[in-house]
Scaffold this motif. Structure first.
Motif, short mmCIF file in Angstrom:
data_model
loop_
_atom_site.label_atom_id
_atom_site.label_comp_id
_atom_site.label_asym_id
_atom_site.label_seq_id
_atom_site.Cartn_x
_atom_site.Cartn_y
_atom_site.Cartn_z
N ILE A 178 0.85 -1.19 0.00
CA ILE A 178 0.00 0.00 0.00
C ILE A 178 0.89 1.24 0.00
O ILE A 178 1.71 1.43 0.91
CB ILE A 178 -0.93 -0.01 1.22
N PRO A 179 0.73 2.11 -1.01
CA PRO A 179 1.51 3.35 -1.04
C PRO A 179 0.99 4.33 0.03
O PRO A 179 -0.20 4.66 0.04
CB PRO A 179 1.27 3.91 -2.44
N LEU A 180 1.88 4.72 0.91
CA LEU A 180 1.61 5.74 1.92
C LEU A 180 2.62 6.84 1.73
O LEU A 180 3.63 6.65 1.04
CB LEU A 180 1.75 5.14 3.33
N PHE A 181 2.40 7.98 2.33
CA PHE A 181 3.34 9.09 2.17
C PHE A 181 3.73 9.65 3.52
O PHE A 181 2.96 9.61 4.47
CB PHE A 181 2.73 10.19 1.28
N ARG A 182 4.96 10.16 3.58
CA ARG A 182 5.50 10.80 4.79
C ARG A 182 6.22 12.06 4.36
O ARG A 182 6.61 12.22 3.19
CB ARG A 182 6.47 9.85 5.49
N PRO A 183 6.41 12.99 5.31
CA PRO A 183 7.13 14.22 4.96
C PRO A 183 8.53 13.89 4.45
O PRO A 183 9.18 12.97 4.92
CB PRO A 183 7.21 14.98 6.28
N VAL A 184 8.99 14.68 3.47
CA VAL A 184 10.36 14.54 2.98
C VAL A 184 11.29 15.00 4.08
O VAL A 184 11.09 16.07 4.67
CB VAL A 184 10.57 15.37 1.69
N ALA A 185 12.28 14.20 4.37
CA ALA A 185 13.26 14.55 5.41
C ALA A 185 14.00 15.82 5.03
O ALA A 185 14.50 15.96 3.90
CB ALA A 185 14.25 13.40 5.63
#
Length: 142
Positions: free
Chosen positions: A133-140
């Motif tokens: 499942i594609p999830l997203f997180r803030p770019v470091a």
């Protein structure tokens, strides 16, 4: 690009068919697959076997960068079903390659109160059975 997700929303798995197979399985290799027309180069999502722009049938999945931005979001504050956390972020993310490709997803990896419009994000995948499942997180930030 795979993370162990603590507190991730409970998920009902999608039906994977011929058109959507790459989107739901390429995460195994850390790649986000979006269909693209081979004649006019237009990205297409949800995946279908024809191009809505030029009507070509030369459409195949391609790996994209996995980077994008939060277009809109909402923070859920109610446990709708058992096992689902009370608070999580539902968002639409525009992929970096083509702004009108919007992926419905969860934003994880930060406090829900820290999610912002136009926030840069990157994909990572949660495996459940044979689906990534594609999830997203803030770019470091460096």
């Amino acid at each position: 690009m795979s993370d162990t997700l603590i507190g991730a929303p409970a998920r009902i798995l999608p039906v994977v068919d011929r058109d959507s197979e790459a989107y739901w399985t390429w995460g195994r290799d850390g790649r986000l697959a979006i269909h693209r027309c081979q004649d006019c180069a237009y990205y297409i999502h949800p995946p279908v076997p024809f191009c809505p722009k030029c009507e070509s049938r030369a459409v195949v999945p391609e790996a994209v960068s996995g980077r994008g931005r939060v277009v809109t979001f909402t923070i859920n504050h109610k446990q709708w079903v058992q096992g689902l956390p009370e608070r999580y972020v539902l968002a639409l993310v525009a992929i970096e390659e083509q702004d009108d490709v919007r992926l419905p997803c969860n934003i994880i990896g930060c406090d829900a109160a820290d999610v912002r419009f136009d926030m840069p994000v990157e994909v990572f995948f949660e495996q459940q059975e044979d689906v990534w499942i594609p999830l997203f997180r803030p770019v470091a930030q460096s």
